[in-house]
Design an enzyme around this catalytic site. Structure first.
Site, mmCIF file in Angstrom:
data_model
loop_
_atom_site.group_PDB
_atom_site.id
_atom_site.type_symbol
_atom_site.label_atom_id
_atom_site.label_comp_id
_atom_site.label_asym_id
_atom_site.label_seq_id
_atom_site.Cartn_x
_atom_site.Cartn_y
_atom_site.Cartn_z
ATOM 1 N N PRO A 1 -43.936 69.496 -13.198
ATOM 2 C CA PRO A 1 -45.361 69.698 -14.203
ATOM 3 C C PRO A 1 -44.553 70.053 -15.778
ATOM 4 O O PRO A 1 -43.868 71.028 -15.703
ATOM 5 C CB PRO A 1 -46.024 70.795 -13.749
ATOM 6 C CG PRO A 1 -45.143 71.659 -12.667
ATOM 7 C CD PRO A 1 -44.056 70.537 -12.601
ATOM 8 N N CYS A 2 -45.127 69.590 -16.731
ATOM 9 C CA CYS A 2 -44.576 69.789 -18.080
ATOM 10 C C CYS A 2 -45.712 70.988 -18.767
ATOM 11 O O CYS A 2 -45.347 71.451 -19.898
ATOM 12 C CB CYS A 2 -44.445 68.753 -18.985
ATOM 13 S SG CYS A 2 -46.106 68.009 -19.452
#
Length: 461
Positions: free
Chosen positions: A153-154
């Site tokens: 996840p960013c």
């Protein structure tokens, strides 16, 4: 010598240097002498002592049939942020063998354990060292990993207003993923992510703190900061980097689903773009996109699991045909149907949306009945079902998705379509084996422009 005649799964796992999940599987298979008391496995210590005579985890796994039976010459992969294993299944169809998966979501872990009971499964990547991961994967010293893949996840890079930049890198799973991958140094690294990765800043400045009369954005607040940072880390380790935004429909997936795929090669040579197998209108001599009609019409005589639309929404769906949405309602009903959302900007194409038969499905979301992202069946008064999600995402019929109804939707809605994963795996194998990778000049890989490494960085990447 173990002092107690009976020990727990946790104690056995520590003694055998296995995960508790692996020990439970061995109990179920009869590889360890154990019995259940209620829902708890109790293990005879004498059985564990016999296993402890085995010198390495890898030998123990082989002795008790804990490794998959695929040929040993398949290239080896490790999977992180595995979810329902959509990317993994596509990569495996290309010819890889996945040795280990990593996932923290309980329902997704149950899915992995149900379908791959013999695969090593770990939890939060931050809880393991590189040595732990390789040991649990059964990788002995001197053996190489060919591929590490995952979709970290960013969001951790840009949580509005509350993050401290990257001062605490230990808390960032994206950074941990890169650290693990570059420490193991596989031949290839794959990073899969959403389109937002291309423009995500390192640090988010709230919109009310921008504009005329306010300080200009700092370098870490500029769009694309995360991508630049990732590439700088990977390139400093000697890997090449290539990426693009890919529409899954171009790879035989009956769905308009766009994902960023970054492929990094240890030998420093750039991996070409993925090779499309389909095109929207048959361009480049390729077959046309696969439609929803071709995909789900054979599911008519099965039991469908699905959520329900609120009754007040059904009133409008009774007036809409396949491929239509709120704008196709009579004008006097449009404001009534959308309420306050009617005055929002944008096309609002997800409101009261019936999917079309003769197009690929829109992007599957984690809940098909949220007001702004409705995915209504073309003809019926219901959202798309779990079974329809599953075939649109191309999961095999025998692949079991575990959990409650919303858990199933979430896993399938978050998954990488199998066809896109297959294209990634084929490209890597072709590059690995020195085979020619066909190019498609000016091919429209997605709906957007300037989304590739060549567009953004030129030939420098």
């Amino acid at each position: 010598m173990i002092m107690n005649d009976i020990i727990t799964v946790t104690e056995a796992a520590q003694l055998l240097e296995l995960t508790p999940q692996r020990v439970r599987t061995m109990c179920k298979q009869g590889s360890i002498d154990a019995y259940q008391s209620g829902r708890t496995w109790l293990i005879k210590s004498s059985s564990v002592e016999k296993l402890m005579l085995v010198n390495s985890l890898s030998d123990a796994q082989n002795s008790y049939s804990m490794l998959a039976s695929e040929p040993k010459n398949k290239p080896k992969a490790l999977s992180f942020f595995s979810g329902a294993m959509g990317l993994d299944l596509g990569i495996e169809q290309a010819g890889f063998e996945t040795l280990l998966a990593s996932e923290i979501d309980k329902a997704a872990r149950d899915t992995i354990l149900s379908n791959r009971p013999n695969m090593a499964l770990i939890g939060d990547i931050r809880d393991y060292t590189t040595e732990d991961i390789l040991k649990l994967a059964g990788v002995s010293s001197g053996n190489e990993i060919d591929l590490i893949m995952g979709g970290p996840p960013c969001q951790a890079f840009s949580t509005a207003g509350k993050r401290l930049g990257l001062e605490d890198e230990r808390g960032n799973v994206f950074i941990k993923y890169l650290d693990v991958a570059l420490d193991i140094r596989p031949k290839y690294i794959v990073i899969e992510n959403v389109r937002g990765l291309l423009s995500a800043p390192m640090k988010h400045r709230p919109h009310n703190e921008r504009g005329e009369g306010l300080p200009p954005l700092k370098s870490e607040e500029q769009p694309g900061g995360v991508l630049h940072y990732i590439i700088r880390i990977i390139k400093s380790a000697g890997y090449s980097v290539s990426f693009n935004l890919y529409n899954s429909a171009n790879f035989g997936v009956p769905q308009i689903r766009e994902r960023v795929i970054i492929i990094c090669s240890r030998d420093g040579s750039r991996v070409p773009f993925l090779q499309p197998t389909h095109s929207e209108k048959g361009e480049y001599g390729l077959p046309k996109w696969i439609t929803l009609r071709e995909t789900i019409t054979n599911l008519k005589n099965i039991t469908h699991e699905h959520v329900l639309f609120p009754e007040k929404r059904l009133k409008y769906y009774r007036l809409l045909k396949e491929g239509q949405y709120w704008k196709h309602l009579p004008e006097d009903l449009q404001k009534e149907a959308l309420g306050k959302s009617f005055f929002l900007g944008g096309g609002k194409t997800g409101f009261l949306r019936r999917v079309a038969w003769d197009r690929p499905s829109p992007t599957l979301v984690t809940h098909p009945a949220m007001p702004a992202t409705d995915l209504a069946h073309p003809d019926e008064l219901r959202p798309l079902s779990v079974q329809e999600y599953k075939v649109i995402q191309q999961f095999p019929e025998e692949w079991v998705i575990k959990g409650k109804l919303l858990d199933k939707y979430r896993q399938l809605g978050n998954a990488v379509p199998i066809g896109l994963g297959l294209a990634v795996g084929k490209n890597i194998l072709d590059h690995m084996n020195g085979r020619k990778i066909e190019s498609f000049p000016n091919f429209r890989y997605s709906r957007y422009k300037n989304t590739s490494d060549l567009d953004i960085f030129g030939e420098l990447v």
